[in-house]
Enzyme design. Structure first.
Site, PDB file in Angstrom:
ATOM      1  N   ARG A 103       0.852  -1.169   0.140  1.00  0.00           N
ATOM      2  CA  ARG A 103      -0.193   0.104   0.050  1.00  0.00           C
ATOM      3  C   ARG A 103       0.865   1.113   0.067  1.00  0.00           C
ATOM      4  O   ARG A 103       1.683   1.383   1.137  1.00  0.00           O
ATOM      5  CB  ARG A 103      -0.878  -0.129   1.248  1.00  0.00           C
ATOM      6  CG  ARG A 103      -1.705   1.236   1.355  1.00  0.00           C
ATOM      7  CD  ARG A 103      -2.646   1.211   2.593  1.00  0.00           C
ATOM      8  NE  ARG A 103      -3.228   2.645   2.533  1.00  0.00           N
ATOM      9  CZ  ARG A 103      -3.099   3.405   3.523  1.00  0.00           C
ATOM     10  NH1 ARG A 103      -2.510   3.218   4.734  1.00  0.00           N
ATOM     11  NH2 ARG A 103      -3.927   4.596   3.331  1.00  0.00           N
ATOM     12  N   HIS A 149      -2.701  10.901   0.588  1.00  0.00           N
ATOM     13  CA  HIS A 149      -2.150  10.685   2.029  1.00  0.00           C
ATOM     14  C   HIS A 149      -1.514  11.865   2.530  1.00  0.00           C
ATOM     15  O   HIS A 149      -0.345  12.443   2.774  1.00  0.00           O
ATOM     16  CB  HIS A 149      -1.226   9.635   2.202  1.00  0.00           C
ATOM     17  CG  HIS A 149      -1.009   9.082   3.456  1.00  0.00           C
ATOM     18  ND1 HIS A 149      -1.106   7.818   3.712  1.00  0.00           N
ATOM     19  CD2 HIS A 149      -0.575   9.708   4.610  1.00  0.00           C
ATOM     20  CE1 HIS A 149      -0.833   7.436   4.812  1.00  0.00           C
ATOM     21  NE2 HIS A 149      -0.557   8.623   5.555  1.00  0.00           N
ATOM     22  N   GLU A 196      -7.423   8.679   6.199  1.00  0.00           N
ATOM     23  CA  GLU A 196      -7.790   9.345   7.411  1.00  0.00           C
ATOM     24  C   GLU A 196      -8.185  10.587   7.741  1.00  0.00           C
ATOM     25  O   GLU A 196      -7.760  11.576   7.933  1.00  0.00           O
ATOM     26  CB  GLU A 196      -6.350   9.121   8.593  1.00  0.00           C
ATOM     27  CG  GLU A 196      -5.854   7.827   8.404  1.00  0.00           C
ATOM     28  CD  GLU A 196      -4.736   7.895   9.759  1.00  0.00           C
ATOM     29  OE1 GLU A 196      -4.153   9.060  10.082  1.00  0.00           O
ATOM     30  OE2 GLU A 196      -4.238   6.805   9.905  1.00  0.00           O
ATOM     31  N   ASN A 336      -7.111   1.827   9.482  1.00  0.00           N
ATOM     32  CA  ASN A 336      -5.971   2.096  10.286  1.00  0.00           C
ATOM     33  C   ASN A 336      -6.234   2.023  11.783  1.00  0.00           C
ATOM     34  O   ASN A 336      -6.937   2.907  12.047  1.00  0.00           O
ATOM     35  CB  ASN A 336      -5.566   3.402  10.013  1.00  0.00           C
ATOM     36  CG  ASN A 336      -4.978   3.665   8.485  1.00  0.00           C
ATOM     37  OD1 ASN A 336      -5.053   2.760   7.663  1.00  0.00           O
ATOM     38  ND2 ASN A 336      -4.232   4.758   8.092  1.00  0.00           N
ATOM     39  N   TYR A 338      -4.280   1.451  15.727  1.00  0.00           N
ATOM     40  CA  TYR A 338      -3.092   1.337  16.435  1.00  0.00           C
ATOM     41  C   TYR A 338      -3.245   1.097  18.042  1.00  0.00           C
ATOM     42  O   TYR A 338      -2.462   0.175  18.433  1.00  0.00           O
ATOM     43  CB  TYR A 338      -2.265   2.684  16.414  1.00  0.00           C
ATOM     44  CG  TYR A 338      -1.420   2.690  15.005  1.00  0.00           C
ATOM     45  CD1 TYR A 338      -0.239   2.426  14.629  1.00  0.00           C
ATOM     46  CD2 TYR A 338      -2.321   3.482  13.838  1.00  0.00           C
ATOM     47  CE1 TYR A 338       0.189   2.487  13.500  1.00  0.00           C
ATOM     48  CE2 TYR A 338      -1.847   3.772  12.832  1.00  0.00           C
ATOM     49  CZ  TYR A 338      -0.488   3.193  12.150  1.00  0.00           C
ATOM     50  OH  TYR A 338      -0.115   3.330  11.189  1.00  0.00           O
ATOM     51  N   GLU A 406      -3.493  -0.194   8.013  1.00  0.00           N
ATOM     52  CA  GLU A 406      -2.262   0.173   8.773  1.00  0.00           C
ATOM     53  C   GLU A 406      -2.357  -0.290  10.095  1.00  0.00           C
ATOM     54  O   GLU A 406      -3.326  -0.282  10.739  1.00  0.00           O
ATOM     55  CB  GLU A 406      -1.852   1.751   8.901  1.00  0.00           C
ATOM     56  CG  GLU A 406      -1.767   2.514   7.797  1.00  0.00           C
ATOM     57  CD  GLU A 406      -1.348   3.955   7.965  1.00  0.00           C
ATOM     58  OE1 GLU A 406      -1.238   4.276   9.308  1.00  0.00           O
ATOM     59  OE2 GLU A 406      -1.606   4.861   7.224  1.00  0.00           O
TER      60      GLU A 406
END
Ligand code: GBH
Length: 505
Positions: A103, A149, A196, A336, A338, A406
Site C-alpha cells: 500500500r 495521504h 484518515e 488504520n 493502533y 495500517e
C-alpha cells in the site's frame, strides 16, 4: 489536545517494566484464512524524498516542514528515505519479505505540480509511479493505491484554501483521480481515495499539529473549519467513487473505498451508563462522522448533529442522493488502527470548539488500570482486545469486508537504539503477534470478515511532526547512509502469515 502526540514517548514508562496481560498464541487455533493477504504500507511524503526532482511541485507538507520555527522537529521530507531513487531496491526488499500487497500513496504534486484541473501534467511523475506499479506486478505484489495521504498541492491551498472550498477542491480532486485511473487503472485494482479524514480535519484544522497547521491559537476558526474539511472529503470521495463506478470499473474491474482511522474506546468506568455512552459517542464522533455518510448513505450521526447544530454543514438533497447512490459501491472498509483509550464523559457542557463528543480520553480507567504496555509512543499502548472490539463495531455498523490498511508501533526506546538493538525488535513482534491473534479471533469466533493486513510500515520514515524520531518500520533505515536493514519483525511476519494460513504455526 496534547500537541506532542506524534513525539516518541521514550521518556515514559518502559514497556518491559510493565506486565503483559497475554502472550501471543501463534498456535494452530488462531489461524487466518488461506486467501488472507498481507503486506506493508507507506505514504509518499514520508518515504520518497525527491522533493523538487523531475518537476515535482510543492505540497503543503513541503511548506509545513520548512516553517521557522520548525513544527517538525527541525526535520523535513526533502530526502526522507530517498525512495524516489531507491525504488528498485525497496521493491526487492518487499519481495524478500514475500509480501502479497504493497500500500503506497501517489504524491498529487508529483503528477500535477500545481494540482488543478487545468494545470499541466508532469509525465516524469506519471512514469515514476508507472515503474513502481510495473515493478510490483513483476514481483507478484499487488498494489493498493491511496490517492491522498495528506499532501495537497500548495498551489491549491494558495488559490482557494484547498479543503476549505468544497466545490473547487472536489473538482480538482476528481480530475486528479481521473488521471490516476486512466493512467494506472489497467494495473491497479485496489484504490483508496483518502487516508484518515479525521486526521486531515482535526489535526490539520483544529489542533494544527499537522499541515496546514490551522488552530484557534493560530487565528483560525476551529469551531467551523474541521467540519467543513470533513464535509469536503466526504463529498469528494463520493464523487470519485461515482466516477470510478461509471467510467472505469466496468472495464478495469477494480475496487475503491476510503481508509478511516480510529482508536477503540472503552468506558472509563465500565459500570456507569454515562461513561459507556461516552465511549460509544466518541466512536461516532471519530468514525461515524465519515462512515455513516460514506458507507450507509446516511446523514451525520444524530448525536453529532444534536451537539453541534449548525457547526456541522448540511448535505443538500442532491448530495444526499449521491451519498445514497455511492454507498454500496464502497467495496471494503479500510481500517488504520493502533491503540485503545478510555473515554470519560465530561461533566459540563461541551466547549464551543469541542470535537470529541464532550469526552475526555485517558490511558487509565477509574480503577487506575492501564490499557496495556506502552510502546515507543506515549499514546500507543498494546491493547489487542480493543482492536478485536473495533473490528466488531465496524462490522456491525457497516457490514463491509475489512482490510487492515495500517497497524504497527515503535518499540520503547527505539529512537535511541543502535542498529543491532533496533533490529532485535521483540516488542514489535509481540505487538504484531497479539494483533494478528485478534484478527483471527474476530474472523473465527465473531464472524467478522477481514481480508488482509498491511503493517505500518515497510521501513522507518518521516513521522510527520515528530520528524525522524519514532521508528515504525519492519526495516531499519540509517538516515545518514540511507541503508536499509531488515528487523526481526519482518521475518516474523513472513513466517507467521505463512503458518497461520496453513492453519498451524
Ligand atoms: C497514521 O496516522 C498515518 O496514516 C501514518 O502516516 C503515520 O505515520 C502512522 O499512522 C503512525 O503515526 O489520539 O491525540 O492521543 C495515525 C494518526 C497519530 C492518530 C497519533 C492518533 C494519537 C494522538 N495518529 N494520534 S491522540
Amino acid at each position: 489536545m496534547n500537541v506532542n502526540m506524534f513525539q516518541a514517548g521514550d521518556n515514559v514508562l518502559r514497556a518491559d517494566q510493565e506486565e503483559w496481560a497475554v502472550e501471543p498464541r501463534h498456535v494452530e487455533e488462531l489461524p487466518l484464512p488461506a486467501d488472507f493477504f498481507w503486506g506493508t504500507a507507506t505514504a509518499a511524503y514520508q518515504i520518497e524524498g525527491g522533493a523538487a526532482q523531475d518537476g515535482k511541485g510543492k505540497s503543503i507538507w513541503d511548506t509545513f516542514s520548512h516553517l521557522e520555527p520548525s513544527r517538525t522537529n527541525d526535520e523535513n521530507g526533502d530526502v526522507a528515505c530517498d525512495h524516489y531513487t531507491r525504488m528498485l531496491e525497496d521493491l526487492d526488499l518487499m519481495a524478500s519479505y514475500d509480501v502479497d500487497v504493497y500500500r503506497f500513496s501517489i504524491a498529487w504534486s508529483r503528477v500535477i505540480p500545481l494540482g488543478g484541473r487545468n494545470d499541466p501534467i508532469n509525465e516524469n511523475g506519471i512514469a515514476f509511479y508507472g515503474r513502481l506499479i510495473d515493478g510490483l506486478l513483476a514481483r507478484n505484489i499487488e498494489p493498493i493505491v491511496t490517492l491522498y495521504h495528506w499532501d495537497v498541492p500548495q498551489e491549491l491551498y494558495d488559490r482557494y484554501g484547498a479543503f476549505l472550498n468544497t466545490a473547487e477542491f472536489k473538482a480538482d480532486f476528481e480530475s486528479f483521480a481521473r488521471l490516476c485511473f486512466s493512467r494506472f487503472g489497467d494495473r491497479v485494482k485496489k484504490w483508496c481515495t483518502f487516508n484518515e479524514p479525521y486526521i486531515i480535519s482535526i489535526f490539520g484544522h483544529h489542533s494544527g499539529v499537522l499541515a496546514p497547521g490551522h488552530s484557534a491559537a493560530a487565528g483560525h476558526d476551529s469551531r467551523i473549519e474541521p467540519w467543513r474539511v470533513g464535509h469536503t472529503i466526504i463529498l469528494s470521495h463520493a464523487a470519485v467513487v461515482d466516477m470510478y463506478a461509471t467510467e472505469f470499473q466496468p472495464s478495469q474491474n477494480g475496487v475503491i473505498s476510503i481508509v478511516l482511522n480510529g482508536h477503540f474506546y472503552e468506558p472509563w468506568d465500565a459500570a456507569s451508563e454515562e461513561h459507556k455512552a461516552a465511549a460509544q459517542r466518541r466512536l461516532e464522533f471519530y468514525i461515524g462522522w465519515f462512515g455513516d455518510p460514506i458507507f450507509l448513505g446516511k446523514n451525520y450521526p444524530a448525536q453529532m448533529r444534536a451537539q453541534m447544530g449548525s457547526r456541522l454543514p448540511e448535505f443538500t438533497t442532491e448530495e444526499m442522493t449521491l451519498l445514497r447512490k455511492t454507498a454500496p459501491s464502497n467495496a471494503y472498509y479500510g481500517m488504520n488502527h493502533y491503540s485503545t483509550k478510555f473515554a470519560r464523559a465530561l461533566p459540563g457542557p461541551p466547549t464551543e470548539d469541542d470535537c470529541t463528543g464532550n469526552v475526555e480520553e485517558l490511558a487509565t480507567n477509574s480503577e487506575g488500570k492501564s490499557l496495556g504496555p506502552v510502546s515507543g509512543m506515549a499514546w500507543l499502548r498494546v491493547a489487542p482486545d480493543g482492536f478485536r472490539k473495533l473490528m466488531n463495531w465496524v462490522w456491525d455498523r457497516y457490514h463491509l469486508p475489512i482490510i487492515i490498511t495500517e497497524n504497527g508501533c515503535p518499540c520503547p526506546g527505539e529512537s535511541q537504539m543502535t542498529l543491532n538493538e533496533a533490529v532485535n525488535d521483540t516488542f514489535r513482534i509481540r505487538y504484531f503477534g497479539l494483533y494478528l491473534d485478534a484478527i483471527s479471533r474476530a474472523i473465527h469466533e465473531d464472524g467478522v470478515v477481514v481480508q488482509g493486513y498491511c503493517a505500518w510500515s515497510l521501513m522507518d520514515n518521516f513521522e510527520w511532526s515528530a520528524g525522524y524520531g519514532p521508528r515504525y518500520g519492519i526495516t531499519h533505515v540509517n538516515y545518514e547512509t540511507l541503508r536499509r536493514t531488515p528487523k526481526k519483525s519482518a521475518s516474523y511476519l513472513e513466517k507467521s502469515f505463512k503458518a497461520r494460513r496453513r492453519g498451524q504455526y
